[in-house]
Design an enzyme around this catalytic site. Structure first.
Site, PDB file in Angstrom:
ATOM      1  N   HIS A 115       0.821  -1.219   0.000  1.00  0.00           N
ATOM      2  CA  HIS A 115       0.000   0.000   0.000  1.00  0.00           C
ATOM      3  C   HIS A 115       0.855   1.270   0.000  1.00  0.00           C
ATOM      4  O   HIS A 115       0.360   2.354   0.306  1.00  0.00           O
ATOM      5  CB  HIS A 115      -0.980  -0.005   1.180  1.00  0.00           C
ATOM      6  CG  HIS A 115      -2.056  -1.040   1.033  1.00  0.00           C
ATOM      7  ND1 HIS A 115      -2.843  -1.493   2.070  1.00  0.00           N
ATOM      8  CD2 HIS A 115      -2.479  -1.734  -0.066  1.00  0.00           C
ATOM      9  CE1 HIS A 115      -3.690  -2.411   1.621  1.00  0.00           C
ATOM     10  NE2 HIS A 115      -3.487  -2.581   0.339  1.00  0.00           N
ATOM     11  N   CYS A 142       5.572  19.833  -7.355  1.00  0.00           N
ATOM     12  CA  CYS A 142       6.722  19.102  -7.891  1.00  0.00           C
ATOM     13  C   CYS A 142       7.822  20.083  -8.306  1.00  0.00           C
ATOM     14  O   CYS A 142       7.556  21.023  -9.060  1.00  0.00           O
ATOM     15  CB  CYS A 142       6.243  18.294  -9.092  1.00  0.00           C
ATOM     16  SG  CYS A 142       7.573  17.469  -9.959  1.00  0.00           S
ATOM     17  N   CYS A 145       8.121  19.691 -12.424  1.00  0.00           N
ATOM     18  CA  CYS A 145       7.115  20.096 -13.423  1.00  0.00           C
ATOM     19  C   CYS A 145       6.018  20.980 -12.841  1.00  0.00           C
ATOM     20  O   CYS A 145       5.064  21.300 -13.540  1.00  0.00           O
ATOM     21  CB  CYS A 145       6.487  18.859 -14.063  1.00  0.00           C
ATOM     22  SG  CYS A 145       5.270  18.037 -13.023  1.00  0.00           S
TER      23      CYS A 145
HETATM   24  P1  OAD Z   1      -7.185  -3.147  10.209  1.00  0.00           P
HETATM   25  O1  OAD Z   1      -7.339  -1.940  11.071  1.00  0.00           O
HETATM   26  O2  OAD Z   1      -8.268  -3.517   9.283  1.00  0.00           O
HETATM   27  O3  OAD Z   1      -6.929  -4.409  11.139  1.00  0.00           O
HETATM   28  C1  OAD Z   1      -6.051  -4.398  12.211  1.00  0.00           C
HETATM   29  C2  OAD Z   1      -6.002  -5.794  12.779  1.00  0.00           C
HETATM   30  O4  OAD Z   1      -5.005  -5.825  13.783  1.00  0.00           O
HETATM   31  C3  OAD Z   1      -7.302  -6.277  13.442  1.00  0.00           C
HETATM   32  O5  OAD Z   1      -7.609  -7.575  12.980  1.00  0.00           O
HETATM   33  C4  OAD Z   1      -6.971  -6.302  14.931  1.00  0.00           C
HETATM   34  O6  OAD Z   1      -7.658  -7.335  15.626  1.00  0.00           O
HETATM   35  C5  OAD Z   1      -5.493  -6.580  14.879  1.00  0.00           C
HETATM   36  N1  OAD Z   1      -4.720  -6.138  16.050  1.00  0.00           N
HETATM   37  C6  OAD Z   1      -4.943  -5.080  16.869  1.00  0.00           C
HETATM   38  N2  OAD Z   1      -3.975  -4.999  17.787  1.00  0.00           N
HETATM   39  C7  OAD Z   1      -3.114  -6.023  17.551  1.00  0.00           C
HETATM   40  C8  OAD Z   1      -1.905  -6.466  18.163  1.00  0.00           C
HETATM   41  N3  OAD Z   1      -1.384  -5.833  19.211  1.00  0.00           N
HETATM   42  N4  OAD Z   1      -1.300  -7.563  17.648  1.00  0.00           N
HETATM   43  C9  OAD Z   1      -1.825  -8.212  16.573  1.00  0.00           C
HETATM   44  N5  OAD Z   1      -2.960  -7.827  15.963  1.00  0.00           N
HETATM   45  C10 OAD Z   1      -3.594  -6.749  16.440  1.00  0.00           C
HETATM   46  O7  OAD Z   1      -5.781  -2.985   9.457  1.00  0.00           O
HETATM   47  P2  OAD Z   1      -5.280  -3.709   8.143  1.00  0.00           P
HETATM   48  O8  OAD Z   1      -5.786  -5.095   8.045  1.00  0.00           O
HETATM   49  O9  OAD Z   1      -3.823  -3.477   8.075  1.00  0.00           O
HETATM   50  O10 OAD Z   1      -5.356   0.526   3.435  1.00  0.00           O
HETATM   51  O11 OAD Z   1      -5.979  -2.817   7.057  1.00  0.00           O
HETATM   52  C11 OAD Z   1      -5.681  -3.052   5.711  1.00  0.00           C
HETATM   53  C12 OAD Z   1      -5.749  -1.788   4.940  1.00  0.00           C
HETATM   54  O12 OAD Z   1      -7.000  -1.146   5.133  1.00  0.00           O
HETATM   55  C13 OAD Z   1      -4.745  -0.726   5.343  1.00  0.00           C
HETATM   56  O13 OAD Z   1      -3.493  -0.914   4.726  1.00  0.00           O
HETATM   57  C14 OAD Z   1      -5.373   0.531   4.879  1.00  0.00           C
HETATM   58  C15 OAD Z   1      -6.750   0.260   5.429  1.00  0.00           C
HETATM   59  O14 OAD Z   1      -7.774   1.006   4.966  1.00  0.00           O
HETATM   60  C16 OAD Z   1      -5.481   1.659   2.751  1.00  0.00           C
HETATM   61  O15 OAD Z   1      -5.496   2.755   3.279  1.00  0.00           O
HETATM   62  C17 OAD Z   1      -5.574   1.452   1.278  1.00  0.00           C
END
Ligand code: OAD
Length: 237
Positions: A115, A142, A145
């Site tokens: 990402h 930029c 440009c």
């Molecule tokens: P999420 O916020 O969707 O999920 C975070 C996860 O981490 C959840 O399943 C929690 O249960 C878990 N969690 C919380 N604390 C934790 C800990 N101490 N140890 C282990 N796990 C823990 O985040 P992502 O799955 O990374 O994209 O989200 C994916 C994408 O959605 C991001 O990259 C971003 C977001 O919108 C974009 O912005 C395009």
């Protein structure tokens, strides 16, 4: 709790999300205090939102940059760096745009930041990139440009970068992993679930480290329901 994993000489894919940085003080997106609980992703994390109000989007990214700069890698980031060092084949596929994996010691060439990278400024017009500090207003431009600079991340209405997809596919094509460690992600995106499962092929293990159930949970082989920084160091022998 799962028994410790032998890591020396293994082939390992690690897939991380916001949860791996939660214990460093960086909010997740969908957790109880997550960004998307109080902010609208359509207003902050789409190319359309950026076109409509680049200052607002830059302000949010600058605030996050400040928070990340002040944060420190935690024991999970460090344990993953140890895995990178001891494995025979290794790739870290992270959805995080922070730099805590790199600062913990995982080499950049072993990381695919699918990402993007929050510290990159990129020109939408000519593709120029730098990592300089910017101020959100007026909108940074930029130096080559005079086009508008944007954060070097992938937004919801955008495609993944083909070069990054290619690196993940090339790693998978080299053979099945002994295990795939999926840490701190809700695995909301189909490509994250797909790569995690394909990484293990028909012989490897998919291990989920997460305090909560995720969309991948029904398909993993082992579940470790604990915070990453507490459990990953102990998981690695
Ligand atoms: P999420 O916020 O969707 O999920 C975070 C996860 O981490 C959840 O399943 C929690 O249960 C878990 N969690 C919380 N604390 C934790 C800990 N101490 N140890 C282990 N796990 C823990 O985040 P992502 O799955 O990374 O994209 O989200 C994916 C994408 O959605 C991001 O990259 C971003 C977001 O919108 C974009 O912005 C395009």
């Amino acid at each position: 709790m799962t028994s410790a994993l032998g890591v020396d000489g293994r082939r390992i894919l690690v897939v991380t999300g916001a949860g791996v940085s939660a214990e460093s003080g960086i909010p997740t997106f969908r957790g109880p205090d997550g960004y998307w609980r109080k902010l609208n992703p359509r207003k902050l994390a789409t190319a359309e939102a950026f076109r409509a109000d680049p200052n607002l989007v830059w302000e949010w990214y600058e605030e996050r940059r400040r928070l990340i700069r002040a944060a420190h890698p935690n024991a999970a980031h460090r344990a993953i760096a140890t895995l990178a060092d001891r494995a025979a084949g290794f790739l870290l596929l992270t959805q995080n745009v922070d730099d805590l994996h790199e600062r913990a010691g995982t080499p950049s060439e072993s990381i695919v930041k699918i990402h993007g990278d929050i510290f990159v400024n990129r020109c939408d017009s000519c593709g120029y990139q730098d990592r300089k500090d910017v101020s959100p207003a007026p909108v940074p431009t930029c130096p080559k440009c005079a086009g508008v600079l944007r954060p070097g991340v992938v937004w919801f209405d955008e495609e993944l970068h083909p070069a990054d997809v290619g690196r993940v596919e090339a790693f998978l094509a080299q053979g099945a992993c002994d295990f795939v460690l999926v840490v701190g992600t809700t695995a909301s995106f189909p490509y994250i679930r797909d790569w995690s499962l394909r990484g293990a092929g028909s012989t490897g293990l998919v291990i989920e480290v997460n305090p909560c159930d995720t969309e991948l949970t029904p398909r993993v082989h082992r579940i470790v329901r604990a915070p990453a920084a507490t459990v990953i160091p102990a998981l690695i022998m």
